[in-house]
Each structure stands twice: as C-alpha cells, then as structure tokens.
Design a protein around this motif. Sequence first.
Motif, PDB file in Angstrom:
ATOM      1  N   ALA A 162      -5.690 -11.264  20.659  1.00  0.00           N
ATOM      2  CA  ALA A 162      -5.492 -12.248  19.599  1.00  0.00           C
ATOM      3  C   ALA A 162      -6.276 -11.846  18.358  1.00  0.00           C
ATOM      4  CB  ALA A 162      -5.938 -13.623  20.082  1.00  0.00           C
ATOM      5  N   MET A 163      -5.779 -12.248  17.193  1.00  0.00           N
ATOM      6  CA  MET A 163      -6.453 -11.905  15.942  1.00  0.00           C
ATOM      7  C   MET A 163      -6.440 -13.097  14.995  1.00  0.00           C
ATOM      8  SD  MET A 163      -5.682  -8.779  13.253  1.00  0.00           S
ATOM      9  CE  MET A 163      -6.447  -7.546  14.318  1.00  0.00           C
ATOM     10  N   THR A 164      -7.572 -13.320  14.338  1.00  0.00           N
ATOM     11  CA  THR A 164      -7.683 -14.292  13.261  1.00  0.00           C
ATOM     12  C   THR A 164      -7.983 -13.535  11.982  1.00  0.00           C
ATOM     13  OG1 THR A 164      -8.485 -15.999  14.762  1.00  0.00           O
ATOM     14  CG2 THR A 164      -8.927 -16.315  12.414  1.00  0.00           C
ATOM     15  N   GLY A 165      -7.331 -13.933  10.902  1.00  0.00           N
ATOM     16  CA  GLY A 165      -7.512 -13.207   9.654  1.00  0.00           C
ATOM     17  C   GLY A 165      -7.485 -14.125   8.452  1.00  0.00           C
ATOM     18  N   ARG A 166      -6.782 -13.689   7.415  1.00  0.00           N
ATOM     19  CA  ARG A 166      -6.742 -14.362   6.121  1.00  0.00           C
ATOM     20  C   ARG A 166      -6.447 -15.856   6.271  1.00  0.00           C
ATOM     21  NH1 ARG A 166      -3.074 -16.135   2.524  1.00  0.00           N
ATOM     22  NH2 ARG A 166      -1.321 -15.629   3.903  1.00  0.00           N
ATOM     23  N   TYR A 220       0.355 -12.238   6.436  1.00  0.00           N
ATOM     24  CA  TYR A 220      -0.076 -13.461   7.119  1.00  0.00           C
ATOM     25  C   TYR A 220      -1.523 -13.346   7.572  1.00  0.00           C
ATOM     26  CZ  TYR A 220      -0.128 -17.418  10.357  1.00  0.00           C
ATOM     27  OH  TYR A 220      -0.434 -18.580  10.998  1.00  0.00           O
ATOM     28  N   LEU A 221      -1.904 -12.197   8.104  1.00  0.00           N
ATOM     29  CA  LEU A 221      -3.268 -11.985   8.592  1.00  0.00           C
ATOM     30  C   LEU A 221      -4.141 -11.221   7.610  1.00  0.00           C
ATOM     31  CD1 LEU A 221      -2.530 -11.034  12.310  1.00  0.00           C
ATOM     32  CD2 LEU A 221      -3.662 -13.114  11.516  1.00  0.00           C
ATOM     33  N   ASN A 222      -3.536 -10.530   6.663  1.00  0.00           N
ATOM     34  CA  ASN A 222      -4.267  -9.629   5.781  1.00  0.00           C
ATOM     35  C   ASN A 222      -4.084 -10.024   4.314  1.00  0.00           C
ATOM     36  OD1 ASN A 222      -5.619  -7.084   4.981  1.00  0.00           O
ATOM     37  ND2 ASN A 222      -3.579  -6.503   4.254  1.00  0.00           N
ATOM     38  N   ASP A 223      -5.118  -9.803   3.526  1.00  0.00           N
ATOM     39  CA  ASP A 223      -5.033  -9.970   2.079  1.00  0.00           C
ATOM     40  C   ASP A 223      -4.250  -8.790   1.515  1.00  0.00           C
ATOM     41  OD1 ASP A 223      -5.438 -10.379  -0.640  1.00  0.00           O
ATOM     42  OD2 ASP A 223      -7.469  -9.553  -0.603  1.00  0.00           O
ATOM     43  N   VAL A 224      -2.922  -8.903   1.565  1.00  0.00           N
ATOM     44  CA  VAL A 224      -2.054  -7.768   1.253  1.00  0.00           C
ATOM     45  C   VAL A 224      -2.143  -7.361  -0.218  1.00  0.00           C
ATOM     46  CG1 VAL A 224       0.009  -9.141   0.721  1.00  0.00           C
ATOM     47  CG2 VAL A 224       0.250  -6.854   1.753  1.00  0.00           C
ATOM     48  N   ASN A 225      -2.615  -8.260  -1.081  1.00  0.00           N
ATOM     49  CA  ASN A 225      -2.727  -7.951  -2.512  1.00  0.00           C
ATOM     50  C   ASN A 225      -4.086  -7.391  -2.900  1.00  0.00           C
ATOM     51  OD1 ASN A 225      -0.094  -8.873  -3.148  1.00  0.00           O
ATOM     52  ND2 ASN A 225      -0.831 -10.988  -3.095  1.00  0.00           N
ATOM     53  N   ALA A 260       0.824  -1.220   0.000  1.00  0.00           N
ATOM     54  CA  ALA A 260       0.000   0.000   0.000  1.00  0.00           C
ATOM     55  C   ALA A 260       0.853   1.263   0.000  1.00  0.00           C
ATOM     56  CB  ALA A 260      -0.930   0.000   1.212  1.00  0.00           C
ATOM     57  N   VAL A 261       2.157   1.130  -0.262  1.00  0.00           N
ATOM     58  CA  VAL A 261       3.020   2.309  -0.278  1.00  0.00           C
ATOM     59  C   VAL A 261       2.543   3.311  -1.328  1.00  0.00           C
ATOM     60  CG1 VAL A 261       5.368   3.119  -0.784  1.00  0.00           C
ATOM     61  CG2 VAL A 261       5.020   1.104   0.655  1.00  0.00           C
ATOM     62  N   GLY A 262       2.137   2.824  -2.485  1.00  0.00           N
ATOM     63  CA  GLY A 262       1.653   3.722  -3.536  1.00  0.00           C
ATOM     64  C   GLY A 262       0.418   4.491  -3.112  1.00  0.00           C
ATOM     65  N   ALA A 263      -0.515   3.808  -2.468  1.00  0.00           N
ATOM     66  CA  ALA A 263      -1.723   4.486  -1.983  1.00  0.00           C
ATOM     67  C   ALA A 263      -1.357   5.516  -0.925  1.00  0.00           C
ATOM     68  CB  ALA A 263      -2.705   3.467  -1.417  1.00  0.00           C
ATOM     69  N   GLY A 264      -0.388   5.179  -0.071  1.00  0.00           N
ATOM     70  CA  GLY A 264       0.041   6.129   0.938  1.00  0.00           C
ATOM     71  C   GLY A 264       0.630   7.376   0.322  1.00  0.00           C
TER      72      GLY A 264
END
Length: 368
Positions: free
Chosen positions: A328-332, A130-135, A95-99
Amino acid sequence: MTRARDLGIALGGEPGPWNAITDVPGVELGHVTLIEGDDVRTGVTAVLPRGRAGAWRPCAAGWYALNGNGEMTGTTLISETGALGSPIVLTNTHAVGAGHRGVIDWTVRTHPDAAGRWLLPVVAETYDGYLNDVNGDHVRREHVVRALDGARGGPVAEGSVGGGTGMTCYDLKGGAGTASRLVRYGADAYRVGAYVQANFGTREELVIAGVPVGRRLPGDVPRVLDELPPGAGSVIAVVATDAPLLPDQCRALARRVPLGLARTGTTGSHFSGDIFLAFSVGNADGWPGDGGYGTLRFVPWESMDPFFTAVVEAVEESVLNALVSNSAMTGRADHSVPALLDVWGFRAGVPAEPVRLDVSAGHPGPKP
C-alpha cells in the motif's frame, strides 16, 4: 518479493530463468525510484535493448496504440524505418521532456559518435498524479542518466519502483511488472519477455486466472475516481525477443499485447493511453551503416503463433506481478491506495508460509 506464481495462480507457458524481460539476451533494465516527503512518488525506468554498450545499435521493431490518450516519443521514426535505435525510458506524464533530454545527456557522455547526429529517444509515460505531485519537476535529467548507468541484466525489481512508483492499477497499487516465456522453433529456443508499467483499470474489472476477483474483493475502493475518470491512467508495454523477426512481425507482437491485458479484465478506457512497443535483438549484424546491404533472417509468418501466445501470457503475468509485488502507498494530499495482497487479507510481501489464492472456487481469500 512475492510474485503471482508464488500464490499458486495458474499461468500457462514456460518462463525463463528470471521470468523477466531480461531473460532476452542483451536486454538490460535500470530503475531510479523517487519517494520523498508526502508528495513525491515517482521515478524513471530505462530499458536498453542491446545493453549499454549497444544502446544505439538498431533492432527490428514495431509499435501499436490500442488507445492514443498517452505518449511514446520516437514512434514515427520506428514506423518509417522499422527499426528501434534508442534506449527506452518510462516515467510519468509530465516528465517526458526530462526523459528525452536525459537520454541525450547520457549519450553525449557514453556514445559520442551517436551523439554527433540527431537523436530521437523513445520515452513513454503513464500518469501518477493521484499519488505524486506530477507538476513538481521531480524527475530530472540526471535521474534518467542514473537509470541508464544502472541498467543491468538478471532479476528485475517490480511493484512501486522506477517509472511505476506512483502508479495505480485496477484501483490497487500498480506499477512495474515483468515476465518471460520460452518459445521453441525447430532446434532453436528463443525468449519472449514483457515489461509493463501498469496504471489502468477499475477494481470491478480485475480478473485473475479467468475469475472476476475484483467484484468480490472486500473493502472500499480508493477515491481515485474523484479526480480521474474511471479506468484512467494508461499502460505501457515493452516486448522483447531474441527470435529473428521482421519489423512487421514485431508490430504483430505489439498488437497482441491488448489480448494479455484483457485477460486481466480491462476493456480499454478512453482515458487510458495504451501504447506498446516490440523489438527483436536477433539479426545483430543485419543492420549496416551507410553503404552495403542489410540482411535479416526471420521466422516464417506461418510459425509465428507460438510467439503470439508467449506475448499474451507474458503480458498477463506481468500485470499480475505488478499487483502482487507491491505494498500500500500513501502520497500526495494524503491519498492512499491499498495493495492487492492487503485487500486479500494478508500482509503484502513474502508470507511466512506459501499462500495460494483459491480463484478456482471463486473465493478471493487465502487458500492453505
């Protein structure tokens, strides 16, 4: 929100009123946190060195990379000029470009004079895949604008917020952490504040107050390592002070960040981009526009040691706050990462009674 000091962990130095980077006068910080469905665990954090009104007014600044397996835009200009004249945005790797574009959009609306020339924002990243849909293009430019619009002084939210939402630290839930220290110089008193986006280290490395706690924590380590090499992820640190400093002195502060990180156990994995930025909001009138001369006051080099100590202490505590102020967090892909306080045997969050960690005896459990 529970913080490291609430647990009785022995930490040196005298913190500021908020024990946060915002104890440095003028510094403002804002978060946008994105938690949606099963796959979105990300966000953006904005740091404004001179507040929203002075977003493009220069500060003396310097930066340092312990490990360059990461990104912080705008650093070549800081190396060239010794000045930071930009907001700072922290988000995820993709997300560097969006930033970058979000800072420009915000500047066009709020600082049209600054937008009339080229803009080189500072945008830094750590990896939350790991937890986020980074793409998935979930952090968008409008989120960056919201974080900048929402930046404020005062207390700072920590843990799974803003750019730190999906981050993992020492195989535990990591993310955002901050702390500050008071430094006296003659008749004056200055603040040194640190903010970290903590996403690094392996469980067995974790050290708290000098005790290798990570080796003794019960429970299974989440299989982060199935997808990522050991210690992968990165850490960004932003250090601020109101002490009047030269650019090289700010760079010296940035070079002390790894010492604070090392107190928490990390040895600096190759797969962790470790990039640090330090700036001084002193010398508010020392940076002229075109024409004229600049004048910078500065603390003599031989008096810098207390400021170095403050950086090391504030960075160490910032990392611990990121771990303690978390759940705690559950994600992708149903990936789950536990929180430090859960692994330690009590519910994360503010306990009914004060809890002290018995690290002095080498025992990782609650201490009455």
